[in-house]
Motif scaffolding. Structure first.
Motif, short mmCIF file in Angstrom:
data_model
loop_
_atom_site.label_atom_id
_atom_site.label_comp_id
_atom_site.label_asym_id
_atom_site.label_seq_id
_atom_site.Cartn_x
_atom_site.Cartn_y
_atom_site.Cartn_z
N LEU A 98 3.70 -6.12 3.76
CA LEU A 98 4.26 -4.77 3.72
C LEU A 98 4.69 -4.30 5.11
O LEU A 98 5.75 -3.70 5.27
N GLN A 99 3.85 -4.62 6.10
CA GLN A 99 4.19 -4.23 7.47
C GLN A 99 5.44 -4.97 7.94
O GLN A 99 6.30 -4.41 8.63
N ASP A 100 5.54 -6.25 7.57
CA ASP A 100 6.73 -7.03 7.96
C ASP A 100 7.99 -6.45 7.35
O ASP A 100 9.06 -6.41 7.99
N LYS A 101 7.90 -5.98 6.10
CA LYS A 101 9.07 -5.39 5.45
C LYS A 101 9.50 -4.12 6.19
O LYS A 101 10.71 -3.90 6.42
N ASP A 103 12.61 1.25 -0.69
CA ASP A 103 12.65 -0.19 -0.93
C ASP A 103 11.26 -0.71 -1.28
O ASP A 103 11.11 -1.54 -2.20
N LEU A 104 10.27 -0.24 -0.54
CA LEU A 104 8.89 -0.70 -0.81
C LEU A 104 8.47 -0.34 -2.22
O LEU A 104 7.81 -1.13 -2.91
N ALA A 105 8.82 0.87 -2.65
CA ALA A 105 8.44 1.29 -3.99
C ALA A 105 9.12 0.44 -5.07
O ALA A 105 8.55 0.21 -6.14
N LYS A 106 10.33 -0.05 -4.79
CA LYS A 106 11.04 -0.88 -5.77
C LYS A 106 10.54 -2.33 -5.76
O LYS A 106 10.46 -2.97 -6.81
N GLU A 107 10.21 -2.83 -4.58
CA GLU A 107 9.95 -4.27 -4.43
C GLU A 107 8.46 -4.62 -4.46
O GLU A 107 8.11 -5.80 -4.57
N GLU A 150 3.72 3.05 -4.54
CA GLU A 150 4.32 4.15 -5.29
C GLU A 150 4.90 5.17 -4.33
O GLU A 150 4.31 5.48 -3.29
N LEU A 151 6.07 5.71 -4.67
CA LEU A 151 6.78 6.66 -3.82
C LEU A 151 6.37 8.09 -4.18
O LEU A 151 6.11 8.40 -5.34
#
Length: 613
Positions: free
Chosen positions: A385-388, A397-401, A405-406
């Protein structure tokens, strides 16, 4: 300068504190030959190393108390650096006095003191030379340096005992303080409410409300609001995706079998005696009905809470287990020889064995196991997650991939719902700027989050029409208090004129006795304080927490010198006053030595040490 530590070896306390705090030294660089000392009293020097250690110890101590790291700048701002220097000057003054008087400590006593320091003991509890060397080396001491300073400290301790020992507070002063602290009051009080007013509060006009609104605009201003977008992931969010099979749960159940299958227990109190004869005499006294178990405890200088063992198993009672568990109802058994000596045991209750089956414990076990697995899963994902985020991924993007949760929040200093219930999020939300890139942060339950500040809305007055009801309520409360205070002044005048509080038409309550600073479920501390500030027979008005009261102090109840609680308080006050007087005597003595021997401070050296903290 104040000298605050007496009767103990200063260097030992500093060393022990450093060992407990796990400090690996102070990071003081070498000073030039002209900066070896920060000051002196006569021929007794205060070295830069000694000053640095004392400063660091104070910083660590304050940091632990406040729960945050204290900097040297904060130390100087609050005057703590001067307090540290004051203590060292006072110690140096006593050291100089000891030198002039020829007070010193012999090798035998020095060795005894060092070998008794627990920090230098090994696992067997004995003094260990290698442990001693290692501890000194960790703190930058050589053995000769430490032993020389220890010798000086012991000599100072002898002088401190000679100067400040035996100082006792005058009994009259102790009695006066005791009477002040223990004295009580009886009083009568009445709360004045709107129902007690001669006429109701008139309805205000809009102009009146708008004037109040403008005069108290800070009460009707929205706080700074931070529009924040965040993505988060907690163990609870993953629990539906994590399932534990029954075989694993049964292993966990067996591993905690002592928790789920608890043996029969007894509620037990124990009194230990110096020998079997004394224990048997106490048991005979109990059996004859001449003393209760509580009486026996008092004879030993104990309370039942001191003797309470809580709920214990038969095994935990050791040799006394059979005798205590043989009782089928409350009673006293003994004497029984124990590891601590002959003892009597009072059994006060039986707790039946408790067993929780696997079926009953399964839900709890599954919840804990699934939460633990979810935490481990989040921990494994954290690096990815940190790398992303570092690669430019947005929170969306994090919430989609990923499993994150956003969410969005209008954050203020008072926010506490949802993710704002975490201190870690609130701190990050308060610190973030619009220029910051989202960073992965940890939550105490094993979760993670990242946030982005989208916008800051500054504090702004809320339009009058939106808060009209709130303004009306605040205005009404303010006017009611003013009217109630006016009514209270009339009541006070009536009482002063000879009427009783009850005859004024108010609902009164009489409190027979209350101590200074005592607690009342109905009255706040300012009201109680007013009672003690009002002479007997006099009335007074007090406003507290938006309520208006009239109080009449009926009587002063002096403390009885033979009361056990008063005796205890008197002893504590006498001890504190005596210690304070002893400290004053030592301070005067140290000041006199400073004046006679001469005090010098090297401000350049002081600044050099402080700059390296």
């Amino acid at each position: 300068m104040k000298l605050r530590s007496h009767g103990k070896s200063v260097v030992v306390w500093i060393l022990l504190a450093m060992l407990v705090l796990g400090l690996g030294g102070f990071g003081l660089r070498s000073f030039s030959g002209s900066l070896q000392d920060v000051g002196s009293v006569g021929e007794t020097k205060i070295s830069v190393t000694e000053y640095g250690r004392a400063l660091r110890q104070e910083m660590q101590s304050r940091s632990q108390q406040l729960g945050q790291t204290i900097t040297m700048a904060q130390m100087k701002q609050s005057g703590l650096d001067q307090q540290v220097m004051g203590r060292l000057i006072g110690q140096a003054a006593l050291g100089e006095a000891a030198r002039r008087l020829g007070v010193s400590m012999g090798d035998t006593e020095l060795q005894k003191q060092i070998t008794n320091i627990q920090a230098f003991h090994n696992a067997s509890g004995n003094f260990d030379r290698e442990t001693y060397k290692f501890a000194l080396r960790q703190q930058g001491y050589s053995e000769p340096q430490f032993e020389a300073q220890m010798r000086d400290d012991l000599a100072r301790s002898v002088l401190q005992s000679a100067v400040g020992g035996g100082v006792e507070a005058p009994q009259a002063v102790t009695d006066a303080y005791t009477q002040y602290v223990s004295q009580k009051r009886g009083f009568t009080w009445a709360e004045i409410t709107e129902a007690d007013l001669a006429k109701p509060i008139a309805k205000p006009s809009d102009d009146t409300l708008k004037t109040y609104y403008n005069d108290h605009i800070q009460d009707f201003t929205s706080p700074e609001t931070r529009k924040i977008t965040y993505a988060w992931l907690t163990p609870d969010m993953l629990q539906d995706k994590v399932k534990i099979d029954d075989a694993t749960l049964r292993q966990g159940y067996q591993a905690r079998i002592d928790e789920f299958k608890q043996p029969e227990k007894r509620l037990v109190e124990r009194l230990v005696y110096p020998d079997m004869k004394a224990a048997q005499a106490a048991k005979d006294k109990f059996d004859a009905g001449k003393a209760s178990f509580e009486d026996l405890a008092k004879e030993r200088g104990l309370s039942l809470s001191d003797a309470d063992l809580g709920d214990v198993t038969k095994a935990e009672l050791g040799k006394a287990g059979d005798a205590v568990f043989a009782l089928k109802q409350p009673g006293v058994v003994g004497p029984v020889e124990t590891d601590l000596g002959p003892a009597l045991f009072s059994m006060n209750g039986i707790i039946a064995p408790q067993e929780t089956s696997f079926a009953d414990a399964r839900e709890e076990l599954a919840g804990e196991a699934e939460s633990d697995m979810a935490r481990r899963d989040i921990s494994k994902q954290s690096e990815s997650l940190q790398d992303k985020l570092a690669g430019g991924a947005t929170l969306e993007d994090l919430a989609k991939e990923t499993d994150m949760e956003l969410g969005q929040i209008d954050f203020t200093a008072d926010s506490s719902d949802g993710i704002a219930g975490y201190d870690e999020f609130r701190k990050a939300a308060q610190d973030v700027t619009t220029d910051d890139f989202p960073q992965l942060e940890n939550l105490p339950d094993g979760g993670v989050f990242a946030l982005r500040l989208d916008k800051i809305e500054p504090p702004a007055p809320i339009p009058f029409e939106q808060v009209r009801a709130k303004v009306l309520a605040a205005w009404h409360q303010s006017e009611a208090v003013k009217a109630e205070e006016a009514r209270a002044k009339e009541v006070v005048a009536a009482v002063e004129g000879g009427k009783s509080l009850g005859s004024t038409g108010l609902l009164t309550t009489t409190v027979p006795s209350i101590s200074r600073g005592g607690h009342s479920d109905e009255l706040s501390p300012p009201v109680i304080a007013k009672v003690f500030a009002t002479a007997p027979g006099k009335a007074a008005q007090v406003t507290a927490d938006g309520k208006v009261y009239v109080i009449v102090t009926d009587k002063v109840i002096d403390a009885k010198a033979d009361d056990p609680d008063v005796k205890l308080i008197s002893g504590q006050i006498s001890q504190q006053l005596s210690q304070s007087l002893a400290n004053d005597v030592l301070n005067f003595y140290a000041t006199a030595v400073e004046d006679e021997a001469g005090l010098s401070i090297d401000s350049q050296a002081v600044t050099a040490v402080q700059s390296q903290m």
